[in-house]
Design an enzyme around this catalytic site. Structure first.
Site, PDB file in Angstrom:
ATOM      1  N   ASP A  67       0.822  -1.212   0.000  1.00  0.00           N
ATOM      2  CA  ASP A  67       0.000   0.000   0.000  1.00  0.00           C
ATOM      3  C   ASP A  67       0.855   1.261   0.000  1.00  0.00           C
ATOM      4  O   ASP A  67       2.072   1.194   0.180  1.00  0.00           O
ATOM      5  CB  ASP A  67      -0.964  -0.009   1.200  1.00  0.00           C
ATOM      6  CG  ASP A  67      -0.308  -0.472   2.499  1.00  0.00           C
ATOM      7  OD1 ASP A  67       0.934  -0.450   2.578  1.00  0.00           O
ATOM      8  OD2 ASP A  67      -1.023  -0.861   3.429  1.00  0.00           O
ATOM      9  N   ASN A 136      -7.092  -3.279  14.487  1.00  0.00           N
ATOM     10  CA  ASN A 136      -8.488  -3.650  14.213  1.00  0.00           C
ATOM     11  C   ASN A 136      -8.589  -4.836  13.255  1.00  0.00           C
ATOM     12  O   ASN A 136      -9.657  -5.126  12.725  1.00  0.00           O
ATOM     13  CB  ASN A 136      -9.254  -2.449  13.666  1.00  0.00           C
ATOM     14  CG  ASN A 136      -8.678  -1.944  12.348  1.00  0.00           C
ATOM     15  OD1 ASN A 136      -7.728  -2.522  11.816  1.00  0.00           O
ATOM     16  ND2 ASN A 136      -9.239  -0.869  11.822  1.00  0.00           N
ATOM     17  N   HIS A 138      -7.013  -5.100  10.315  1.00  0.00           N
ATOM     18  CA  HIS A 138      -6.854  -4.808   8.885  1.00  0.00           C
ATOM     19  C   HIS A 138      -5.554  -5.409   8.361  1.00  0.00           C
ATOM     20  O   HIS A 138      -4.596  -5.610   9.108  1.00  0.00           O
ATOM     21  CB  HIS A 138      -6.964  -3.306   8.586  1.00  0.00           C
ATOM     22  CG  HIS A 138      -5.797  -2.448   8.964  1.00  0.00           C
ATOM     23  ND1 HIS A 138      -5.930  -1.277   9.671  1.00  0.00           N
ATOM     24  CD2 HIS A 138      -4.469  -2.555   8.701  1.00  0.00           C
ATOM     25  CE1 HIS A 138      -4.745  -0.719   9.819  1.00  0.00           C
ATOM     26  NE2 HIS A 138      -3.832  -1.476   9.245  1.00  0.00           N
ATOM     27  N   GLU A 143      -9.745  -2.182   5.574  1.00  0.00           N
ATOM     28  CA  GLU A 143     -10.323  -1.921   6.890  1.00  0.00           C
ATOM     29  C   GLU A 143     -11.576  -2.768   7.111  1.00  0.00           C
ATOM     30  O   GLU A 143     -12.259  -3.130   6.143  1.00  0.00           O
ATOM     31  CB  GLU A 143     -10.707  -0.436   6.981  1.00  0.00           C
ATOM     32  CG  GLU A 143      -9.531   0.524   6.832  1.00  0.00           C
ATOM     33  CD  GLU A 143      -8.724   0.678   8.121  1.00  0.00           C
ATOM     34  OE1 GLU A 143      -8.712  -0.263   8.951  1.00  0.00           O
ATOM     35  OE2 GLU A 143      -8.114   1.737   8.295  1.00  0.00           O
TER      36      GLU A 143
HETATM   37  C1  GLP Z   1      -0.465   0.135   8.514  1.00  0.00           C
HETATM   38  C2  GLP Z   1      -0.164  -0.664   7.236  1.00  0.00           C
HETATM   39  C3  GLP Z   1      -0.336  -2.148   7.440  1.00  0.00           C
HETATM   40  C4  GLP Z   1       0.347  -2.576   8.727  1.00  0.00           C
HETATM   41  C5  GLP Z   1      -0.289  -1.866   9.885  1.00  0.00           C
HETATM   42  C6  GLP Z   1       0.269  -2.287  11.220  1.00  0.00           C
HETATM   43  O1  GLP Z   1      -1.781   0.484   8.658  1.00  0.00           O
HETATM   44  N1  GLP Z   1      -0.973  -0.254   6.134  1.00  0.00           N
HETATM   45  O2  GLP Z   1       0.187  -2.836   6.313  1.00  0.00           O
HETATM   46  O3  GLP Z   1       0.253  -3.954   8.876  1.00  0.00           O
HETATM   47  O4  GLP Z   1      -0.059  -0.477   9.708  1.00  0.00           O
HETATM   48  O5  GLP Z   1       1.288  -1.441  11.612  1.00  0.00           O
HETATM   49  P1  GLP Z   1       2.316  -1.770  12.752  1.00  0.00           P
HETATM   50  O6  GLP Z   1       3.168  -2.873  12.238  1.00  0.00           O
HETATM   51  O7  GLP Z   1       3.105  -0.497  12.922  1.00  0.00           O
HETATM   52  O8  GLP Z   1       1.547  -2.134  13.949  1.00  0.00           O
END
Ligand code: GLP
Length: 241
Positions: A67, A136, A138, A143
């Protein structure tokens, strides 16, 4: 789903890196699906070290990131382009033209991402995909919702994700509200998926995977339970132990 419970973040990162290193060695032209967020940083560190110390060769590797935010230039320190460069690409010998991100189409926003899925297909499909999990549930920026997109496209972030990601920005207002995200179909087409989760704030999402009996679009990561080759590597805090 194969489940590995690591003691802590470091052990989780190490185990994940071993899987990637082994896969790159076996297939130097591998197509990787890569993730951002704080979770895979340790794994990227280990892979950079594998390149420096053992000559792990990225010259034939292709990568497709999950993304990218819509309103941030690639040079912005919080863009995912910048993140990947800082944490991995600048430390290994991957060729820049072999690294890919979904792009926002300003003229036809609704077509953003469409070309990305084709590019993945043309590269032969993703062999190995790493995923982090949002608090959450995702994955990428898919989402929780009644319906989830199959294809890559434009998405609007939920308030809870904006709040969670605001730790990387000066002010919560600076967090982009939209992103281009790989679709659920794009992700689930990967031949092998490695999911990483560390820390107690991932406990609820991980519990759904450990339970393993139900899928729901309200916890997008649960759809990976339908995939035939998923390895979940979680630390004890995320596993709720
Ligand atoms: C973002 C990214 C996800 C990632 C998520 C979790 O929202 N788009 O791909 O998995 O964050 O982030 P973290 O690893 O910092 O908890």
């Amino acid at each position: 789903m194969k489940i590995i419970i690591a003691k802590n973040y470091e052990e989780m990162s190490q185990k994940a890196a071993e899987i990637f290193e082994d896969a790159i060695q076996k297939n130097p032209k591998i197509v990787l699906g890569l993730a951002t967020g704080s979770t895979p940083v340790g794994m990227y560190e280990h892979l950079a070290e594998a390149h420096a110390k053992r000559g792990l060769d990225f010259s034939g590797v292709q990568s497709f990131n999950l993304d990218e935010y819509v309103s941030l230039a690639p040079e912005h320190p919080q863009s995912y382009h910048y993140f990947m460069n800082e944490n991995l690409f600048s430390k290994v010998n991957i060729q820049k033209e072999n690294t890919h991100f979904p792009a926002y189409n300003e003229e036809k926003p609704e077509e953003s991402g469409a070309r990305y899925d084709e590019a993945i297909e043309e590269a032969g499909g993703i062999d190995l995909q790493v995923l982090g999990i949002g608090q959450n549930g995702h994955i990428a920026f898919n989402e929780p919702a009644e319906q989830l997109s199959v294809a890559t496209g434009l998405v609007t972030l939920t308030q809870s994700t904006i709040a969670a990601n605001s730790r990387f920005f000066d002010r919560v207002e600076d967090v982009p509200k939209q992103a281009i995200s790989s679709g659920m179909g794009t992700i689930l087409k990967a031949r092998k998926i490695v999911i990483l989760a560390s820390g107690a704030d991932k406990k609820d999402a991980v519990a759904k995977l450990l339970d393993g009996t139900k899928v729901t679009t309200q916890w997008p990561v649960t759809l990976t339970l339908l995939h035939p080759d998923v390895t979940l590597i979680v630390d004890e805090a995320a596993a709720g132990k």
